[in-house]
Design a protein around this motif. Structure first.
Motif, PDB file in Angstrom:
ATOM      1  N   ARG A  53      36.468  21.339  46.633  1.00  0.00           N
ATOM      2  CA  ARG A  53      36.928  21.995  45.410  1.00  0.00           C
ATOM      3  C   ARG A  53      36.480  23.452  45.398  1.00  0.00           C
ATOM      4  O   ARG A  53      35.322  23.752  45.668  1.00  0.00           O
ATOM      5  CB  ARG A  53      36.383  21.285  44.171  1.00  0.00           C
ATOM      6  N   GLY A  54      37.412  24.333  45.058  1.00  0.00           N
ATOM      7  CA  GLY A  54      37.097  25.748  44.943  1.00  0.00           C
ATOM      8  C   GLY A  54      37.661  26.311  43.659  1.00  0.00           C
ATOM      9  O   GLY A  54      38.514  25.710  43.012  1.00  0.00           O
ATOM     10  N   ALA A  55      37.175  27.494  43.280  1.00  0.00           N
ATOM     11  CA  ALA A  55      37.662  28.163  42.073  1.00  0.00           C
ATOM     12  C   ALA A  55      37.365  29.646  42.197  1.00  0.00           C
ATOM     13  O   ALA A  55      36.469  30.063  42.929  1.00  0.00           O
ATOM     14  CB  ALA A  55      36.988  27.600  40.822  1.00  0.00           C
ATOM     15  N   GLY A  56      38.148  30.458  41.448  1.00  0.00           N
ATOM     16  CA  GLY A  56      37.848  31.881  41.444  1.00  0.00           C
ATOM     17  C   GLY A  56      39.056  32.771  41.284  1.00  0.00           C
ATOM     18  O   GLY A  56      39.960  32.500  40.486  1.00  0.00           O
ATOM     19  N   ALA A  57      39.080  33.847  42.049  1.00  0.00           N
ATOM     20  CA  ALA A  57      39.999  34.966  41.873  1.00  0.00           C
ATOM     21  C   ALA A  57      41.464  34.542  41.840  1.00  0.00           C
ATOM     22  O   ALA A  57      41.896  33.678  42.614  1.00  0.00           O
ATOM     23  CB  ALA A  57      39.784  35.988  42.991  1.00  0.00           C
ATOM     24  N   THR A  58      42.230  35.176  40.950  1.00  0.00           N
ATOM     25  CA  THR A  58      43.677  34.971  40.935  1.00  0.00           C
ATOM     26  C   THR A  58      44.368  35.843  41.978  1.00  0.00           C
ATOM     27  O   THR A  58      45.462  35.519  42.427  1.00  0.00           O
ATOM     28  CB  THR A  58      44.264  35.282  39.543  1.00  0.00           C
ATOM     29  N   PHE A  59      43.749  36.959  42.344  1.00  0.00           N
ATOM     30  CA  PHE A  59      44.300  37.913  43.323  1.00  0.00           C
ATOM     31  C   PHE A  59      44.791  37.209  44.596  1.00  0.00           C
ATOM     32  O   PHE A  59      45.946  37.392  45.007  1.00  0.00           O
ATOM     33  CB  PHE A  59      43.206  38.958  43.620  1.00  0.00           C
ATOM     34  N   PRO A  60      43.958  36.378  45.254  1.00  0.00           N
ATOM     35  CA  PRO A  60      44.401  35.726  46.492  1.00  0.00           C
ATOM     36  C   PRO A  60      44.975  34.335  46.295  1.00  0.00           C
ATOM     37  O   PRO A  60      45.290  33.658  47.281  1.00  0.00           O
ATOM     38  CB  PRO A  60      43.094  35.636  47.292  1.00  0.00           C
ATOM     39  N   ALA A  61      45.129  33.884  45.051  1.00  0.00           N
ATOM     40  CA  ALA A  61      45.487  32.490  44.796  1.00  0.00           C
ATOM     41  C   ALA A  61      46.789  32.048  45.485  1.00  0.00           C
ATOM     42  O   ALA A  61      46.831  30.951  46.057  1.00  0.00           O
ATOM     43  CB  ALA A  61      45.558  32.227  43.292  1.00  0.00           C
ATOM     44  N   PRO A  62      47.866  32.843  45.466  1.00  0.00           N
ATOM     45  CA  PRO A  62      49.076  32.387  46.167  1.00  0.00           C
ATOM     46  C   PRO A  62      48.852  32.184  47.664  1.00  0.00           C
ATOM     47  O   PRO A  62      49.410  31.260  48.259  1.00  0.00           O
ATOM     48  CB  PRO A  62      50.079  33.518  45.906  1.00  0.00           C
ATOM     49  N   LEU A  63      48.017  33.035  48.266  1.00  0.00           N
ATOM     50  CA  LEU A  63      47.726  32.870  49.688  1.00  0.00           C
ATOM     51  C   LEU A  63      46.890  31.616  49.921  1.00  0.00           C
ATOM     52  O   LEU A  63      47.165  30.834  50.850  1.00  0.00           O
ATOM     53  CB  LEU A  63      46.985  34.093  50.220  1.00  0.00           C
ATOM     54  N   TYR A  64      45.889  31.385  49.094  1.00  0.00           N
ATOM     55  CA  TYR A  64      45.063  30.193  49.280  1.00  0.00           C
ATOM     56  C   TYR A  64      45.891  28.920  49.085  1.00  0.00           C
ATOM     57  O   TYR A  64      45.681  27.915  49.774  1.00  0.00           O
ATOM     58  CB  TYR A  64      43.886  30.194  48.302  1.00  0.00           C
ATOM     59  N   LYS A  65      46.836  28.953  48.157  1.00  0.00           N
ATOM     60  CA  LYS A  65      47.716  27.795  47.966  1.00  0.00           C
ATOM     61  C   LYS A  65      48.516  27.520  49.248  1.00  0.00           C
ATOM     62  O   LYS A  65      48.664  26.366  49.668  1.00  0.00           O
ATOM     63  CB  LYS A  65      48.665  28.015  46.793  1.00  0.00           C
ATOM     64  N   LYS A  66      49.012  28.601  49.858  1.00  0.00           N
ATOM     65  CA  LYS A  66      49.761  28.447  51.108  1.00  0.00           C
ATOM     66  C   LYS A  66      48.868  27.900  52.201  1.00  0.00           C
ATOM     67  O   LYS A  66      49.262  26.983  52.937  1.00  0.00           O
ATOM     68  CB  LYS A  66      50.336  29.803  51.526  1.00  0.00           C
ATOM     69  N   TRP A  67      47.672  28.448  52.322  1.00  0.00           N
ATOM     70  CA  TRP A  67      46.730  27.941  53.320  1.00  0.00           C
ATOM     71  C   TRP A  67      46.462  26.452  53.131  1.00  0.00           C
ATOM     72  O   TRP A  67      46.490  25.688  54.096  1.00  0.00           O
ATOM     73  CB  TRP A  67      45.404  28.698  53.214  1.00  0.00           C
ATOM     74  N   ILE A  68      46.190  26.083  51.900  1.00  0.00           N
ATOM     75  CA  ILE A  68      45.863  24.686  51.615  1.00  0.00           C
ATOM     76  C   ILE A  68      47.028  23.770  51.976  1.00  0.00           C
ATOM     77  O   ILE A  68      46.846  22.718  52.605  1.00  0.00           O
ATOM     78  CB  ILE A  68      45.457  24.520  50.137  1.00  0.00           C
ATOM     79  N   ASP A  69      48.246  24.165  51.603  1.00  0.00           N
ATOM     80  CA  ASP A  69      49.418  23.337  51.897  1.00  0.00           C
ATOM     81  C   ASP A  69      49.593  23.136  53.405  1.00  0.00           C
ATOM     82  O   ASP A  69      49.839  22.014  53.872  1.00  0.00           O
ATOM     83  CB  ASP A  69      50.686  23.982  51.316  1.00  0.00           C
ATOM     84  N   VAL A  70      49.487  24.224  54.164  1.00  0.00           N
ATOM     85  CA  VAL A  70      49.701  24.140  55.614  1.00  0.00           C
ATOM     86  C   VAL A  70      48.555  23.380  56.282  1.00  0.00           C
ATOM     87  O   VAL A  70      48.782  22.511  57.135  1.00  0.00           O
ATOM     88  CB  VAL A  70      49.846  25.561  56.222  1.00  0.00           C
ATOM     89  N   TYR A  71      47.335  23.696  55.878  1.00  0.00           N
ATOM     90  CA  TYR A  71      46.169  23.064  56.502  1.00  0.00           C
ATOM     91  C   TYR A  71      46.142  21.565  56.225  1.00  0.00           C
ATOM     92  O   TYR A  71      45.892  20.763  57.135  1.00  0.00           O
ATOM     93  CB  TYR A  71      44.892  23.729  55.996  1.00  0.00           C
ATOM     94  N   GLN A  72      46.395  21.168  54.990  1.00  0.00           N
ATOM     95  CA  GLN A  72      46.351  19.749  54.644  1.00  0.00           C
ATOM     96  C   GLN A  72      47.426  18.949  55.368  1.00  0.00           C
ATOM     97  O   GLN A  72      47.230  17.769  55.658  1.00  0.00           O
ATOM     98  CB  GLN A  72      46.491  19.564  53.129  1.00  0.00           C
ATOM     99  N   ALA A  73      48.554  19.582  55.660  1.00  0.00           N
ATOM    100  CA  ALA A  73      49.622  18.875  56.369  1.00  0.00           C
ATOM    101  C   ALA A  73      49.168  18.425  57.752  1.00  0.00           C
ATOM    102  O   ALA A  73      49.629  17.405  58.273  1.00  0.00           O
ATOM    103  CB  ALA A  73      50.859  19.774  56.481  1.00  0.00           C
ATOM    104  N   ALA A  74      48.240  19.190  58.354  1.00  0.00           N
ATOM    105  CA  ALA A  74      47.741  18.849  59.686  1.00  0.00           C
ATOM    106  C   ALA A  74      46.391  18.148  59.649  1.00  0.00           C
ATOM    107  O   ALA A  74      45.901  17.691  60.680  1.00  0.00           O
ATOM    108  CB  ALA A  74      47.635  20.117  60.538  1.00  0.00           C
ATOM    109  N   HIS A  75      45.768  18.090  58.472  1.00  0.00           N
ATOM    110  CA  HIS A  75      44.455  17.462  58.318  1.00  0.00           C
ATOM    111  C   HIS A  75      44.522  16.543  57.096  1.00  0.00           C
ATOM    112  O   HIS A  75      44.015  16.852  56.033  1.00  0.00           O
ATOM    113  CB  HIS A  75      43.358  18.515  58.133  1.00  0.00           C
ATOM    114  N   GLN A  76      45.179  15.416  57.276  1.00  0.00           N
ATOM    115  CA  GLN A  76      45.538  14.594  56.133  1.00  0.00           C
ATOM    116  C   GLN A  76      44.361  13.867  55.496  1.00  0.00           C
ATOM    117  O   GLN A  76      44.500  13.297  54.418  1.00  0.00           O
ATOM    118  CB  GLN A  76      46.640  13.624  56.540  1.00  0.00           C
ATOM    119  N   ASN A  77      43.210  13.911  56.138  1.00  0.00           N
ATOM    120  CA  ASN A  77      42.023  13.310  55.529  1.00  0.00           C
ATOM    121  C   ASN A  77      41.266  14.307  54.656  1.00  0.00           C
ATOM    122  O   ASN A  77      40.297  13.939  53.993  1.00  0.00           O
ATOM    123  CB  ASN A  77      41.075  12.772  56.604  1.00  0.00           C
TER     124      ASN A  77
END
Length: 352
Positions: A39-63
């Motif tokens: 779980r993370g929280a914080g800046a709105t500035f990078p939030a769209p990028l972090y959302k993209k990272w999370i989506d792509v990363y989780q697709a390859a690391h399903q655990n």
């Protein structure tokens, strides 16, 4: 050959024969590894990028399950200090005083960078305007109050500005974007601090200033408010189709926000991570856009659960490498190789 290995090999062959993807399960053990929640929280500035990272990363690391709450840098830091999250995001580095409160130690890692633009909504003026270095700080100080002010008009001889009030929009919440923006204003205008105007995540804006939460809130407020101008991360302004001003930089050039002009602003080389923030307060390169900011991830150096440490190290290492390519399409500036190397050095201090 072990039975376990033989089982994996057979599963992979069967999957290939029927056209199923096997990379994630074979390389990462996604089907057998115990689930990990971060779980993370914080800046709105990078939030769209972090959302993209999370989506792509989780697709390859399903655990691995990762969440990030875009609540502003100040609130993210608050939660990090209280140890109610596993990591935090901020557009301002952690102060020595706050870092000392964390018994587990803090690893501060540059994650991305971007431009802070002055977006506006001026009826009858749809195109790009120019704002001189001695003008835009005065707008946010509340001393230049009309769009047809002679100093604005002189910098834009081909534009007829309306005789109407300037409606300034700023952040309501505790914001690293505000901290980076006000640090720049103080550097560009020596009288900013002398007049009692603040520098930090929360400042006392003039009483007529409209306040909105998050970068998305500021952008939305500008969009619906005639005569408005506000500071916001480039990608948020771009997604709403807001015009953005060309700003006069330290060398006297009027510069339009772009990836190229932001890269020039980030071109100063440093040898330590803690020097990065100072290097971009008021960039000196001739064609550099004047207001840029690094955005940071804070991790603990030690985690009670070692599986979280391993997962976070892997996720952030991926973001520093593969994840950088996703920034450009969202309006961010990929980190240079030397800054990535500095980030990797800090990441290596997170105990496995």
């Amino acid at each position: 050959m072990t039975t376990a290995f033989m089982g994996k090999l057979i599963a992979a062959v069967v999957a290939l024969s029927v056209g199923l993807p096997v990379a994630a399960g074979w390389a990462q053990g996604a089907g057998t590894a115990a689930p990990i929640s971060l779980r993370g929280a914080g800046a709105t500035f990078p939030a769209p990028l972090y959302k993209k990272w999370i989506d792509v990363y989780q697709a390859a690391h399903q655990n691995v399950s990762i969440s990030y709450s875009a609540v502003g840098s100040g609130e993210g830091i608050k939660r990090f200090l209280a140890e109610t999250v596993d990591f935090a995001g901020s557009d301002e580095n952690l102060s020595e005083k706050d870092a000392a409160k964390v018994e587990a130690g803090v690893a501060t890692i540059p994650a991305t960078a971007g431009t802070i633009v002055l977006a506006y909504n001026i009826p009858g003026v749809p195109g790009e305007i120019r704002l001189p270095r001695d003008v835009y700080p005065e707008i946010f100080a509340g001393t230049i109050r009309r769009w047809n002010d002679p100093r604005i008009q002189a910098a834009n001889p081909g534009i007829r500005f309306p005789n109407r009030d300037i409606a300034v929009v700023a952040r309501l919440d505790s914001s690293g974007t505000t901290a980076a923006f006000t640090r720049h204003l103080a550097a560009a205008d020596p009288s900013w601090r002398a007049r009692g105007l603040g520098v930090g995540k929360i400042v006392a804006w003039p009483g007529s200033t409209m306040l909105a939460p998050g970068n998305e809130g500021v952008a939305a407020r500008i969009k619906i408010s005639e005569g408005a101008i506000g500071y916001v991360e480039y990608g948020f302004a771009k997604r709403l189709g807001l015009p953005m001003a060309a700003l006069q930089n330290k060398s006297g050039q009027f510069v339009t926000p772009s990836e190229a002009s932001a890269q020039l602003a980030l071109s100063a080389r440093v040898v330590e991570v803690n020097e990065l923030e100072r290097s971009v307060i008021d960039p000196t390169a001739a064609n550099a856009y004047p207001i840029v900011s690094y955005s940071w991830l804070f991790l603990y150096r030690h985690y009670r659960d070692p599986t979280k440490a391993v997962a976070l190290r892997d996720f952030v290492a991926w973001g520093l490498a593969e994840g950088q390519k996703y920034g450009v399409e969202l309006g961010y500036v990929p980190l240079s190789a030397d800054v990535v190397a500095l980030g990797r050095q800090i990441l290596d201090t997170v105990a496995k």
